[in-house]
Design a protein around this motif. Structure first.
Motif, PDB file in Angstrom:
ATOM      1  N   GLU A 618       0.836  -1.207   0.000  1.00 58.93           N
ATOM      2  CA  GLU A 618       0.000   0.000   0.000  1.00 58.93           C
ATOM      3  C   GLU A 618       0.872   1.258   0.000  1.00 58.93           C
ATOM      4  N   GLY A 619       0.577   2.136  -0.920  1.00 62.33           N
ATOM      5  CA  GLY A 619       1.329   3.386  -1.029  1.00 62.33           C
ATOM      6  C   GLY A 619       2.530   3.305  -1.937  1.00 62.33           C
ATOM      7  N   ALA A 620       2.964   2.103  -2.283  1.00 62.97           N
ATOM      8  CA  ALA A 620       4.102   1.938  -3.185  1.00 62.97           C
ATOM      9  C   ALA A 620       3.606   1.746  -4.617  1.00 62.97           C
ATOM     10  N   GLN A 621       4.470   1.996  -5.557  1.00 60.00           N
ATOM     11  CA  GLN A 621       4.146   1.811  -6.965  1.00 60.00           C
ATOM     12  C   GLN A 621       5.089   0.763  -7.559  1.00 60.00           C
ATOM     13  N   LEU A 622       4.546  -0.124  -8.401  1.00 56.57           N
ATOM     14  CA  LEU A 622       5.334  -1.172  -9.027  1.00 56.57           C
ATOM     15  C   LEU A 622       5.217  -1.075 -10.539  1.00 56.57           C
ATOM     16  N   GLN A 649      16.935  -8.438 -19.128  1.00 59.93           N
ATOM     17  CA  GLN A 649      16.636  -8.187 -17.718  1.00 59.93           C
ATOM     18  C   GLN A 649      15.128  -8.134 -17.511  1.00 59.93           C
ATOM     19  N   VAL A 650      14.656  -8.902 -16.539  1.00 63.16           N
ATOM     20  CA  VAL A 650      13.307  -8.698 -16.023  1.00 63.16           C
ATOM     21  C   VAL A 650      13.454  -7.792 -14.814  1.00 63.16           C
ATOM     22  N   ARG A 651      12.823  -6.616 -14.853  1.00 60.01           N
ATOM     23  CA  ARG A 651      13.020  -5.598 -13.818  1.00 60.01           C
ATOM     24  C   ARG A 651      11.703  -5.340 -13.081  1.00 60.01           C
ATOM     25  N   PHE A 652      11.726  -5.541 -11.767  1.00 60.94           N
ATOM     26  CA  PHE A 652      10.604  -5.187 -10.904  1.00 60.94           C
ATOM     27  C   PHE A 652      10.996  -3.897 -10.188  1.00 60.94           C
ATOM     28  N   GLU A 653      10.443  -2.769 -10.641  1.00 61.06           N
ATOM     29  CA  GLU A 653      10.880  -1.441 -10.200  1.00 61.06           C
ATOM     30  C   GLU A 653       9.840  -0.849  -9.253  1.00 61.06           C
ATOM     31  N   ILE A 654      10.284  -0.569  -8.032  1.00 62.33           N
ATOM     32  CA  ILE A 654       9.380  -0.117  -6.975  1.00 62.33           C
ATOM     33  C   ILE A 654       9.686   1.334  -6.620  1.00 62.33           C
ATOM     34  N   VAL A 655       8.673   2.163  -6.581  1.00 66.46           N
ATOM     35  CA  VAL A 655       8.762   3.468  -5.921  1.00 66.46           C
ATOM     36  C   VAL A 655       8.169   3.262  -4.525  1.00 66.46           C
ATOM     37  N   PRO A 656       9.008   3.198  -3.475  1.00 61.73           N
ATOM     38  CA  PRO A 656       8.525   2.739  -2.162  1.00 61.73           C
ATOM     39  C   PRO A 656       7.689   3.792  -1.440  1.00 61.73           C
ATOM     40  N   SER A 657       6.911   3.297  -0.506  1.00 61.40           N
ATOM     41  CA  SER A 657       6.176   4.198   0.383  1.00 61.40           C
ATOM     42  C   SER A 657       7.088   4.622   1.530  1.00 61.40           C
ATOM     43  N   THR A 658       6.649   5.569   2.315  1.00 63.32           N
ATOM     44  CA  THR A 658       7.488   6.088   3.397  1.00 63.32           C
ATOM     45  C   THR A 658       7.507   5.173   4.613  1.00 63.32           C
ATOM     46  N   GLN A 659       6.603   4.190   4.671  1.00 62.08           N
ATOM     47  CA  GLN A 659       6.513   3.333   5.855  1.00 62.08           C
ATOM     48  C   GLN A 659       7.318   2.044   5.742  1.00 62.08           C
ATOM     49  N   ASP A 660       7.693   1.658   4.517  1.00 66.42           N
ATOM     50  CA  ASP A 660       8.373   0.385   4.337  1.00 66.42           C
ATOM     51  C   ASP A 660       9.806   0.444   4.856  1.00 66.42           C
TER      52      ASP A 660
END
Length: 675
Positions: A618-622, A649-660
């Motif tokens: 929750e709050g993160a973007q994938l 390359q298989v890339r799983f790119e996360i923009v994380p939330s502030t709580q993780d």
């Protein structure tokens, strides 16, 4: 012959190698290539020396397709290649290299020892003995006491010269010199020595990995190669051959110091031998390169180790080594060049590496010569019971390296990479030798007879994590060197203790961990970035029939990262993903977390399932993307790559939330036959 193993003798008799060898004979010596090729290059101390002891021992064995009398003829010509001052002639000059001279001397010694069986007699025999004596007494780096200093790979090379001289010269001084060389060699494999001023590192690291020295330096400096399996595997051709030969011919009896070295050395071989029939290395670029270079793949066939393990009452190790010898023969027979020459190709996978230009295809004569020598000198090796090793892991605690080998797959984890090979090895004249794999969750992967995945240079071809912050800084989880703050532990589950580098005393026996039914090896590794208050980790579990990967990073809560990427490089060889419908689709269309991934190489398929991605909640973007890696030199599928496969390359790119605070990727790898 043991019905559970292949026949070494039949392999010699059926191989097309003798016919190819005849095409290289110019009437006096052997060229590196067939005469009709127009290439007139030749190599007295390499190709011709290896061919000589192949000829000697095939004549002793009575292999019908080898011309009678040729061994004596070649021995007499090779004797002319030793100058009066002990230097050895080459095609374009001369050399003082001790390995070159020792290989030549070993071949001459074998010819002299079996002179009566190969028809070497009279003045010709005297000339050959005189040449061997010139080598031993006058060569600038082999002569006594220089050859007994332990400055080079002494037990592999110089020891054989001293041994043959002890048997053949009639001069008692050579017994003294042999015993001194042997004692110093054993000591200096495990102890530093001051020679001509500089300190030399021991040839063996405390965890029984090979430390190729040959040059000066301080004992707390890093060696040129942290671990090079080609050297570890070829050393027994020296001291183990001499020991077996001496015991068989009652030259001397059992020695406790040599027993100790041989027992541990043979146990250490298990981390170097591949079930595919090749060598194993995941520590540094030069080691990986030598492990996959054609002739080096087979020059370490463990025949002396099998025979000596049997002599030392180590039946399991003897059976394993004998089983690996069969895999080497199968490997050579599978090569695309076998039908024409009986040899593996000189440089597979598109290699064009300068340092290996010294080796021609015909250097594979060492492989055939080793088999012929083993049969002629201790022929019982062909009747040893062969047994495939069960699933095991071999933990090189000082090198931070875990090699895992099961009947289903083989792989390794390297905790760090030798500093001298970061990022290249300019002293070897090729910009593509270095590679960085320390901390990569997956570095190489074999299943059955197939190379399923291999890392290349640079780090883009490694499984890894990329962390990017708002200041443009980028951190990689792999490419780790010994100067980084890392730790590594290994546990054999379910009942094993946790092992790390503090669990061992120097030169304990090699740590081989055999799996019980249902058990697994658990590897934990961390790299701490204390200044930035985060760490990378890898937590892998290796079962007999599959492996589970768990890798990620831990940090502080808050908006510290702009993006975190889990990167999985996969070979393009029919790579696909499975969506929620259960269908497999081309990898290029992947745009979300899949149900599974798979790719096939030859007759095997690697399936990645049970994919979990934590930290993209929750709050993160994938975002999920597939990026094709270029096939440039050094990259997968390119010239001088360590991998023959082009890669995406298989890339799983996360923009994380502030709580993780923790981000991790988990998956399972299993192996299936290709449909």
């Amino acid at each position: 012959m043991n019905p559970n193993s292949g026949s070494l003798r039949r392999f010699l008799e059926e191989s097309p190698f003798p016919d190819y060898l005849e095409r290289c004979w110019n009437g006096r010596y052997y060229l590196n290539f067939p005469v009709e090729s127009g290439k007139s290059t030749y190599d007295p101390g390499g190709v011709c020396a290896h061919v000589l002891y192949y000829l000697v021992y095939t004549e002793v064995l009575g292999i019908s397709r080898v011309p009678r009398g040729r061994a004596a003829q070649l021995a007499e010509w090779l004797a002319t290649q030793v100058r009066e001052d002990g230097y050895c002639l080459t095609e374009d000059g001369f050399t003082d290299h001790p390995a070159y001279a020792s290989t030549l001397g070993d071949a001459l010694g074998a010819a002299l020892f079996h002179a009566g069986k190969i028809g070497l007699a009279g003045e010709a025999k005297e000339r050959v003995l005189a040449a061997l004596t010139r080598l031993a007494e006058r060569h600038p780096r082999i002569r006594f006491p220089e050859g007994a200093q332990g400055k080079t790979q002494q037990l592999r090379f110089e020891l054989r010269i001293y041994y043959w001289m002890m048997l053949l010269s009639g001069n008692p001084v050579w017994k003294e010199r042999f015993e001194l060389a042997l004692a110093r060699g054993i000591h200096r494999y495990t102890h530093p020595a001051a020679v001509d001023g500089p300190l030399l590192q021991p040839s063996l690291n405390p965890d029984w990995t090979w430390n190729y020295v040959c040059t000066g330096g301080l004992t707390d400096q890093h060696a040129t190669n942290t671990h090079t399996p080609a050297y570890y595997c070829t050393e027994p051709n020296g001291f183990m051959f001499v020991y077996l030969h001496a015991l068989k011919n009652k030259v001397f009896g059992r020695r406790s110091d040599l027993d100790w070295l041989c027992r541990n050395y043979i146990a250490g071989l298990l981390r170097n031998l591949g079930r595919v029939g090749n060598l194993a290395s995941d520590l540094d670029g030069y080691g990986i390169h030598r492990a996959w270079f054609g002739p080096a793949l087979v020059e370490g066939i463990p025949l002396e180790s099998a025979a000596l393990a049997d002599e030392l009452a180590l039946p399991e190790l003897a059976a394993y080594c004998r089983w690996y010898a069969d895999r080497y023969m199968e490997f050579v027979k599978r090569r695309p060049t076998y039908a024409e020459s009986g040899l593996p190709e000189a440089q597979p996978y598109g290699h064009k590496i300068g340092i290996e230009a010294q080796f021609s295809q015909l250097a594979g004569a060492r492989f055939y010569g080793s088999i012929a020598r083993a049969l002629a000198e201790f022929g019982e090796v062909d009747s040893l019971i062969a047994a495939e090793p069960p699933a095991y892991g071999s933990y090189a605690w000082e090198a931070g390296w875990l090699r895992v080998s099961t009947p289903e797959y083989e792989t390794s984890f390297a905790g760090h990479t030798c500093l001298r090979n970061i990022p290249v090895v300019p002293c070897y004249g090729d910009p593509n030798l270095g590679t960085l794999i320390g901390g990569a969750p997956l570095a190489t992967l074999y299943s059955g007879k197939e190379l399923m995945y291999a890392a290349s240079f640079p780090a883009a071809s490694l499984w890894h994590i990329e962390a990017e912050d708002h200041n443009g800084r980028r951190f990689l989880s792999c490419s780790t060197s010994p100067e980084d703050d890392t730790s590594m532990t290994v546990r054999r589950a379910p009942d094993g203790a946790v092992l790390d580098s503090t669990s061992f005393d120097p030169y304990d026996p090699p740590c081989n961990l055999f799996l019980e039914k249902g058990g697994f090896l658990e590897m934990n590794w961390q790299r701490r970035e204390r200044a930035n208050r985060f760490c990378f980790y890898v937590h892998n579990r290796y079962f007999a029939d599959h492996l589970e990967l768990d890798f990620g990073m831990k940090g502080m809560a808050g908006h510290y990262w702009d993006k975190l990427s889990f990167v999985l490089p996969l070979p393009d060889a029919v790579a696909e993903y499975r969506d929620s419908s259960g269908a497999f689709l081309p990898l290029a269309g992947l745009d979300r977390l899949p149900e599974a991934l798979r790719w096939r190489c030859g007759g095997r398929v690697c399936l990645i399932d049970r994919l979990e991605l934590q930290g993209a909640g929750e709050g993160a973007q994938l975002a999920v993307a597939v990026r094709k890696l270029p096939a440039d030199p050094g990259m997968p599928g390119g010239v001088n790559s360590f991998s023959p496969h082009s890669t995406s390359q298989v890339r799983f790119e996360i923009v994380p939330s502030t709580q993780d605070r923790i981000w991790r990727f988990r998956c399972r790898l299993t192996f299936l036959p290709a449909e």
